[in-house]
Each structure stands twice: as C-alpha cells, then as structure tokens.
Design a protein around this motif. Structure first.
Motif, mmCIF file in Angstrom:
data_model
loop_
_atom_site.group_PDB
_atom_site.id
_atom_site.type_symbol
_atom_site.label_atom_id
_atom_site.label_comp_id
_atom_site.label_asym_id
_atom_site.label_seq_id
_atom_site.Cartn_x
_atom_site.Cartn_y
_atom_site.Cartn_z
ATOM 1 N N ILE A 226 0.834 -1.202 0.000
ATOM 2 C CA ILE A 226 0.000 0.000 0.000
ATOM 3 C C ILE A 226 0.868 1.251 0.000
ATOM 4 O O ILE A 226 0.611 2.210 -0.744
ATOM 5 C CB ILE A 226 -0.949 -0.010 1.208
ATOM 6 N N ALA A 227 1.907 1.253 0.825
ATOM 7 C CA ALA A 227 2.817 2.401 0.869
ATOM 8 C C ALA A 227 3.456 2.643 -0.494
ATOM 9 O O ALA A 227 3.624 3.790 -0.921
ATOM 10 C CB ALA A 227 3.889 2.184 1.928
ATOM 11 N N THR A 228 3.794 1.566 -1.191
ATOM 12 C CA THR A 228 4.379 1.706 -2.523
ATOM 13 C C THR A 228 3.395 2.358 -3.479
ATOM 14 O O THR A 228 3.749 3.253 -4.256
ATOM 15 C CB THR A 228 4.816 0.337 -3.065
ATOM 16 N N GLY A 229 2.145 1.918 -3.421
ATOM 17 C CA GLY A 229 1.130 2.526 -4.270
ATOM 18 C C GLY A 229 0.967 4.015 -3.999
ATOM 19 O O GLY A 229 0.898 4.827 -4.933
ATOM 20 N N LEU A 230 0.927 4.381 -2.725
ATOM 21 C CA LEU A 230 0.806 5.800 -2.384
ATOM 22 C C LEU A 230 2.032 6.578 -2.858
ATOM 23 O O LEU A 230 1.913 7.709 -3.348
ATOM 24 C CB LEU A 230 0.623 5.955 -0.876
ATOM 25 N N ALA A 231 3.205 5.966 -2.717
ATOM 26 C CA ALA A 231 4.438 6.624 -3.175
ATOM 27 C C ALA A 231 4.441 6.828 -4.684
ATOM 28 O O ALA A 231 5.083 7.755 -5.188
ATOM 29 C CB ALA A 231 5.653 5.794 -2.758
ATOM 30 N N GLN A 232 3.721 5.975 -5.388
ATOM 31 C CA GLN A 232 3.660 6.066 -6.849
ATOM 32 C C GLN A 232 2.498 6.929 -7.336
ATOM 33 O O GLN A 232 2.233 7.004 -8.540
ATOM 34 C CB GLN A 232 3.562 4.651 -7.434
ATOM 35 N N GLY A 233 1.792 7.567 -6.394
ATOM 36 C CA GLY A 233 0.736 8.492 -6.773
ATOM 37 C C GLY A 233 -0.646 7.881 -6.898
ATOM 38 O O GLY A 233 -1.579 8.549 -7.361
ATOM 39 N N MET A 234 -0.798 6.626 -6.492
ATOM 40 C CA MET A 234 -2.108 5.989 -6.553
ATOM 41 C C MET A 234 -3.007 6.529 -5.444
ATOM 42 O O MET A 234 -2.527 6.987 -4.406
ATOM 43 C CB MET A 234 -1.970 4.467 -6.413
ATOM 44 N N SER A 235 -4.317 6.444 -5.657
ATOM 45 C CA SER A 235 -5.255 6.748 -4.591
ATOM 46 C C SER A 235 -5.161 5.663 -3.528
ATOM 47 O O SER A 235 -4.661 4.556 -3.792
ATOM 48 C CB SER A 235 -6.686 6.803 -5.132
ATOM 49 N N LEU A 236 -5.630 5.963 -2.323
ATOM 50 C CA LEU A 236 -5.606 4.961 -1.266
ATOM 51 C C LEU A 236 -6.407 3.737 -1.662
ATOM 52 O O LEU A 236 -5.954 2.602 -1.470
ATOM 53 C CB LEU A 236 -6.151 5.549 0.038
ATOM 54 N N ARG A 237 -7.554 3.938 -2.248
ATOM 55 C CA ARG A 237 -8.407 2.805 -2.644
ATOM 56 C C ARG A 237 -7.685 1.912 -3.654
ATOM 57 O O ARG A 237 -7.696 0.690 -3.551
ATOM 58 C CB ARG A 237 -9.709 3.340 -3.223
ATOM 59 N N ASP A 238 -7.042 2.518 -4.663
ATOM 60 C CA ASP A 238 -6.342 1.733 -5.672
ATOM 61 C C ASP A 238 -5.096 1.065 -5.093
ATOM 62 O O ASP A 238 -4.751 -0.066 -5.474
ATOM 63 C CB ASP A 238 -5.960 2.610 -6.858
ATOM 64 N N ALA A 239 -4.414 1.751 -4.184
ATOM 65 C CA ALA A 239 -3.235 1.153 -3.551
ATOM 66 C C ALA A 239 -3.631 -0.067 -2.725
ATOM 67 O O ALA A 239 -2.922 -1.080 -2.717
ATOM 68 C CB ALA A 239 -2.536 2.188 -2.672
ATOM 69 N N VAL A 240 -4.753 0.017 -2.031
ATOM 70 C CA VAL A 240 -5.249 -1.124 -1.257
ATOM 71 C C VAL A 240 -5.642 -2.271 -2.190
ATOM 72 O O VAL A 240 -5.293 -3.430 -1.961
ATOM 73 C CB VAL A 240 -6.446 -0.713 -0.381
ATOM 74 N N GLY A 241 -6.368 -1.949 -3.262
ATOM 75 C CA GLY A 241 -6.795 -2.994 -4.189
ATOM 76 C C GLY A 241 -5.628 -3.722 -4.828
ATOM 77 O O GLY A 241 -5.604 -4.956 -4.900
ATOM 78 N N ARG A 242 -4.640 -2.966 -5.297
ATOM 79 C CA ARG A 242 -3.473 -3.602 -5.898
ATOM 80 C C ARG A 242 -2.680 -4.387 -4.860
ATOM 81 O O ARG A 242 -2.207 -5.499 -5.119
ATOM 82 C CB ARG A 242 -2.572 -2.557 -6.559
ATOM 83 N N GLY A 243 -2.529 -3.802 -3.663
ATOM 84 C CA GLY A 243 -1.781 -4.479 -2.610
ATOM 85 C C GLY A 243 -2.410 -5.809 -2.223
ATOM 86 O O GLY A 243 -1.708 -6.812 -2.041
ATOM 87 N N ARG A 244 -3.726 -5.844 -2.090
ATOM 88 C CA ARG A 244 -4.415 -7.088 -1.720
ATOM 89 C C ARG A 244 -4.241 -8.139 -2.812
ATOM 90 O O ARG A 244 -4.029 -9.315 -2.530
ATOM 91 C CB ARG A 244 -5.896 -6.837 -1.465
#
Length: 269
Positions: free
Chosen positions: A218-236
């Motif tokens: 999730i932290a990686t997604g946020l660092a890459q500019g993703m929304s929290l929702r998308d970072a959670v979805g990709r992370g899961r």
C-alpha cells in the motif's frame, strides 16, 4: 522504478516478515525501498526466539540521514517495540516528513503469538503515531487491543474501524483474515465511507508476513501516486497471489512468494 518508500520496522532473520518482507514487496511493485531498523529478531517459521532493540539514537540517525538525502514519497512503519522508539520515530517524522503519506502497520503480536510491543507502549502508539498516519492496517487481534473490545462479526469490524478512525487516522484498513469462514473481508473506512474487499480464503499455513507485505504494498502505491483505494486494491491482489505461490519453506508458518510478479500492470485493482 518509481516511488521512494522509507520502512521503519524490525528485522526478521527468517526473511518472511519485517524489513525483509517490506523490501521484497516494495521492489516487486517497482518502488525503491529504504530502511530504518528498530529491532533485530531471531525468528523462523516456528516463532520469535529473541528480540534485541536498536539504540534509539541510531534509529533516529537512520531516519534522518535517509530523509535528508534521498527523501521519501511514502513512509511505512512496522514493529515499534517500546515507548522510546515510538517517540523517536514520531519526532523524526514530524520534523522531516510532514505531508508524506504514512502507512502504520500496528505490529503487536507475531504469527506464533510472541508479543512484539511492550504493554505500556500501546497508549503511546495510539496517542502519538496513529494521528500521524494516512492509513492504519491492523488485523483483528491488533484492532481488539486498540479499541479494547472483541471483534467477532462484520458489524463489529465496522464499529471498530470507526472507533479507530476516532483515534486520529483518516483511513483504516481493518483486515478480516482472522475471522472464520471460507471468505475473508477487509474493510477500508475513510471520510468517504466504507468499502468492502472480499476474497476466497486460501487454505494454507504459509501466511507469515502477510501484514507487513500488504502495508508495504500500500505504501508503494501511495508513493507512486495511486489513490488509497487503488493502492489497497493492488496491494491485496499482490498479497493473495504471493500466498497462493508460497514456496512451503519451514515447519511452521512459512513465507510468501514475494517475487510472484514484478509486472504491476498485470495485477488487478
């Protein structure tokens, strides 16, 4: 490579959780992982056999030199084992990382049951660290410890997630993997509402490091500019794939396959 992630957490000598899992997850998702190690553990798939804290001044120095030179697009915290280290981390982040997304994985108990935080440190975690977070990612036992009541149903999870938001974190991802049943549900609760993420449970004992891995993803997604929702979805999606591909190492709770993919475009969101 995109997205600088500073991970502040403990080391797992068995390689399945902690700093080791964090680095693997960030790298697999094409981020750049940096670390400040808070503690060393003698650990394998059967449990935690010893813990040695890193001197507080050196924890501070690790954070300072990384942020002052390389900077960070997101920060993730994991094992912060006592009051002193929590206070030090909060001070350094407040001074050097204001406005940087912070993912807090409130690590309290190892997979084998060994406590990873001093009893008197929970209040400090709640009072100082959680209000700095962008999102916190507790599992059910951790959430129970934070809200002081049992969580047995989805309705309990909803109430607990709202109570956790009341502690200051604008986002809560409450993970339901400890709930019984063929399906598991995670709840993402923010000011925009509640979203359920449901998946079929993978029957395996090889789940060591899932919490560390998800929080770092999730932290990686946020660092890459993703929304929290998308970072959670990709992370899961990444964590589920890594569990399904677990190599089966060890006699206890074995590690995931963190190298399952480095092609983030193929990970469903």
């Amino acid at each position: 490579m995109k997205g600088r992630v500073l991970i502040i957490a403990g080391s797992d000598s068995g390689g399945g959780a902690g700093i080791q899992a964090d680095i693997k997850a960030v790298t697999a998702l094409r981020g750049f992982a940096m670390t400040a190690i808070t503690a060393l553990t003698a650990q394998n798939t059967l449990g935690v056999h010893g813990v040695s804290g890193v001197p507080i001044d050196f924890v501070r120095q690790q954070i300072a030199v990384v942020l002052d030179d390389l900077g960070a697009d997101a920060v993730k915290t994991g094992m912060l084992h006592d009051v002193a280290v929590i206070e030090a981390v909060c001070d350094e982040l407040a001074a050097r990382a204001r406005g940087v997304p912070l993912v807090v994985d409130p690590v309290m108990i190892a997979k084998g049951g060994h406590p990873l935080i001093a009893a008197d440190a929970v209040a400090t975690l709640k009072a100082r660290l959680l209000p700095l977070a962008t999102v916190i990612t507790p599992n059910l036992p951790e959430a129970e410890a934070l809200v002081g009541r049992p969580i047995r149903t989805l309705a309990d999870m909803r109430a607990a997630a709202e109570a956790l938001r009341g502690l200051g974190a604008p986002g809560v991802l409450l993970k339901g993997g400890h709930m019984d049943g063929a399906e598991l549900t995670d709840l993402l609760v923010t000011a925009d509402g509640t979203e359920e993420f449901t998946a079929t449970r993978i029957e395996t004992r090889h789940t060591h490091g899932t919490g560390c891995t998800l929080a770092s993803a999730i932290a990686t997604g946020l660092a890459q500019g993703m929304s929290l929702r998308d970072a959670v979805g990709r992370g899961r999606a990444y964590v589920l794939a890594a569990i399904a591909a677990a190599p089966g190492f060890g006699a206890g709770h074995g590690p995931l396959d963190h190298g399952i993919t480095v092609d983030t475009d193929r990970i469903p969101r």
